[in-house]
Design a protein around this motif. Sequence first.
Motif, PDB file in Angstrom:
ATOM      1  N   ARG B  34       0.741  -1.115   0.038  1.00  0.00           N
ATOM      2  CA  ARG B  34      -0.093   0.052  -0.247  1.00  0.00           C
ATOM      3  C   ARG B  34       0.668   1.302   0.143  1.00  0.00           C
ATOM      4  N   LEU B  37       2.371   1.720  -3.413  1.00  0.00           N
ATOM      5  CA  LEU B  37       1.383   2.191  -4.230  1.00  0.00           C
ATOM      6  C   LEU B  37       1.022   3.665  -4.225  1.00  0.00           C
ATOM      7  N   LYS B  38       1.203   3.928  -2.832  1.00  0.00           N
ATOM      8  CA  LYS B  38       0.861   5.503  -2.599  1.00  0.00           C
ATOM      9  C   LYS B  38       1.919   6.478  -3.144  1.00  0.00           C
ATOM     10  N   LEU B  41       1.847   6.629  -6.723  1.00  0.00           N
ATOM     11  CA  LEU B  41       0.593   7.477  -6.939  1.00  0.00           C
ATOM     12  C   LEU B  41       1.155   8.995  -7.200  1.00  0.00           C
ATOM     13  N   ARG B  42       1.779   9.149  -6.147  1.00  0.00           N
ATOM     14  CA  ARG B  42       1.992  10.495  -5.652  1.00  0.00           C
ATOM     15  C   ARG B  42       3.182  10.904  -6.826  1.00  0.00           C
ATOM     16  N   LEU B  45       1.129  11.508  -9.957  1.00  0.00           N
ATOM     17  CA  LEU B  45       0.389  12.814 -10.062  1.00  0.00           C
ATOM     18  C   LEU B  45       1.218  13.868 -10.037  1.00  0.00           C
ATOM     19  N   ILE B  46       2.483  13.925  -9.756  1.00  0.00           N
ATOM     20  CA  ILE B  46       3.261  14.990  -9.550  1.00  0.00           C
ATOM     21  C   ILE B  46       3.652  15.289 -11.175  1.00  0.00           C
ATOM     22  N   TRP B  50      -1.000  17.211 -11.865  1.00  0.00           N
ATOM     23  CA  TRP B  50      -2.122  16.943 -10.920  1.00  0.00           C
ATOM     24  C   TRP B  50      -2.007  17.934  -9.746  1.00  0.00           C
ATOM     25  N   ARG B  51      -0.777  17.657  -9.298  1.00  0.00           N
ATOM     26  CA  ARG B  51      -0.385  18.412  -8.124  1.00  0.00           C
ATOM     27  C   ARG B  51      -0.481  20.167  -7.968  1.00  0.00           C
ATOM     28  N   VAL B  87      -7.690  13.361 -11.497  1.00  0.00           N
ATOM     29  CA  VAL B  87      -6.864  12.202 -11.714  1.00  0.00           C
ATOM     30  C   VAL B  87      -6.702  11.563 -12.876  1.00  0.00           C
ATOM     31  N   LYS B  92      -4.771   5.934 -12.951  1.00  0.00           N
ATOM     32  CA  LYS B  92      -5.814   4.973 -12.475  1.00  0.00           C
ATOM     33  C   LYS B  92      -5.735   3.712 -12.923  1.00  0.00           C
ATOM     34  N   LEU B  95      -2.464   1.953 -11.615  1.00  0.00           N
ATOM     35  CA  LEU B  95      -2.583   1.656 -10.272  1.00  0.00           C
ATOM     36  C   LEU B  95      -3.550   0.567 -10.219  1.00  0.00           C
TER      37      LEU B  95
END
Lengths: 374, 109
Positions: B34, B37-38, B41-42, B45-46, B50-51, B87, B92, B95
């Motif tokens: 987990r 994965l986080k 994802l972070r 997203l950067i 997205w950020r 997102v 997605k 992930l």
Amino acid sequence: MVEADVTQSDLDPDQKAVLDSVIEELIDEVSLGLCFEIHRSCKVGSLFLSGFDDTASDTEYAIIDRPGVDVLGQVPSKKSYECVCPNCQRHLAASRFAPHLEKCMGMGRNSSRIASRRIANNQKHGSEESGQEDENDNDWNYAPESKRVRKMKKEKSTNSPRNRRLAKLRNGGSSHDAAAVTGDSAESLEAAPNYEKMTLEERKALLLTSCGVISEHTKRMCTRTGRCVQHSDEQRRQVRQLLLRQSRAHDLEDIHIDIDTFDDAESQSLRESLQWDVSSNSSPADSTSTNNSLSGMPLPPSTTASGHSSNPSSLGAPTTHKRSSAKSSNSNSKAGSKPKKHKTNAGKHSVSSSSSSASSSNKDQHSSNLYDFS
Amino acid sequence: MTILVFIQSLQERKLKDAQMRATINQKLVETGERERLKELLRARLIECGWRDELKAYCKEIVQQKGLEHITVDDLVTEMTPRGRSLVPDEVKKELLQRIRTFLAQQSNM
């Protein structure tokens, strides 16, 4: 059961929903993190500042975890602190410097000779004691006692250099120093009376502070003050004449060498070494012989030019001074007016010329008699 | 009667969902997947901006409400739906794929 569902198929709508919700959760967490971050920068006041980016600074100061570099990403360079021994010009690691100095200079808390002697003693004692302790190991009452005994032994065997030096000074001079300077071993010289190996300054310093009369029985100097009641002023005067005139004789010998054989440049170092040599190795017989055969004295074997010259004076000055003092001593006149004039040169020379006032050739006989009993 | 059965089946399904979710979550947390994965994802997203987008939106909100009066709750309620919608689909999908392969690995073991 559930695991079966999970592995069953990728198209399972239930599983897709569940996984979507998991992903949404993750996304929420990330956005929550961003919320906190922005809220914080709001309250701190850095939100609307341009060029303020936490991520950049994060990456900039992130801890680097790669082999071969430290946490700042720099290649760790080995820093070696080295000291140069002032005595032997050797390069040494800083941690080894103090022990080396003790050995090299022959002083410090344990100079090597004393230390090795003590180690040898301790090993002897230690082996004996360890045997004792093994025998009495079970005896609890005995243990502190044996410890005390060992402590006392240690105190006895401890021969601190300071004590030795003090004792030597009281006995009339630091032969240890002189021996160290000339490179002779101290043991070979210890048999002879110490005051004969002192340099002129040392003699003078000693005579200024103490009575200095040499005892007939112990052949040692009186270490009481100058007004000691056991010895008369006459005795003190004789001793001073004797000792100082003796060193003046060495000086004359120097002059002879200096004038006849050597040019100034190389005689400087040689003269230094010779002076040390002569003043430290002199014996009564030597001094009288040099007195008698002043002119025809052959050159003593020159020692290597030593770097121990404590008084580096200019090249020309000592030579001229010596020539003048040679003249004065040969003519046996007006020597008393000399001393203050040459004070700026090496202390050795000034003292020697002052001594020339007290000495004269007709007293040679008398002083050699004094030597006979010493 | 049929309605009652339907409701029952719905409840069962919900229960099953919840169970499955709990199991998957437990596995993800236990193995540390987990967190990984986080982190992924972070990073994604950067990368996709997205950020920055969300941050710009945030600044708007802050300016609207006033710098002094903004609270964390305000920000969260405003930003969570926006964050979800912003997102990109590729992220997605990536992930999702990753979780699936992870689960497959776990069941094979």
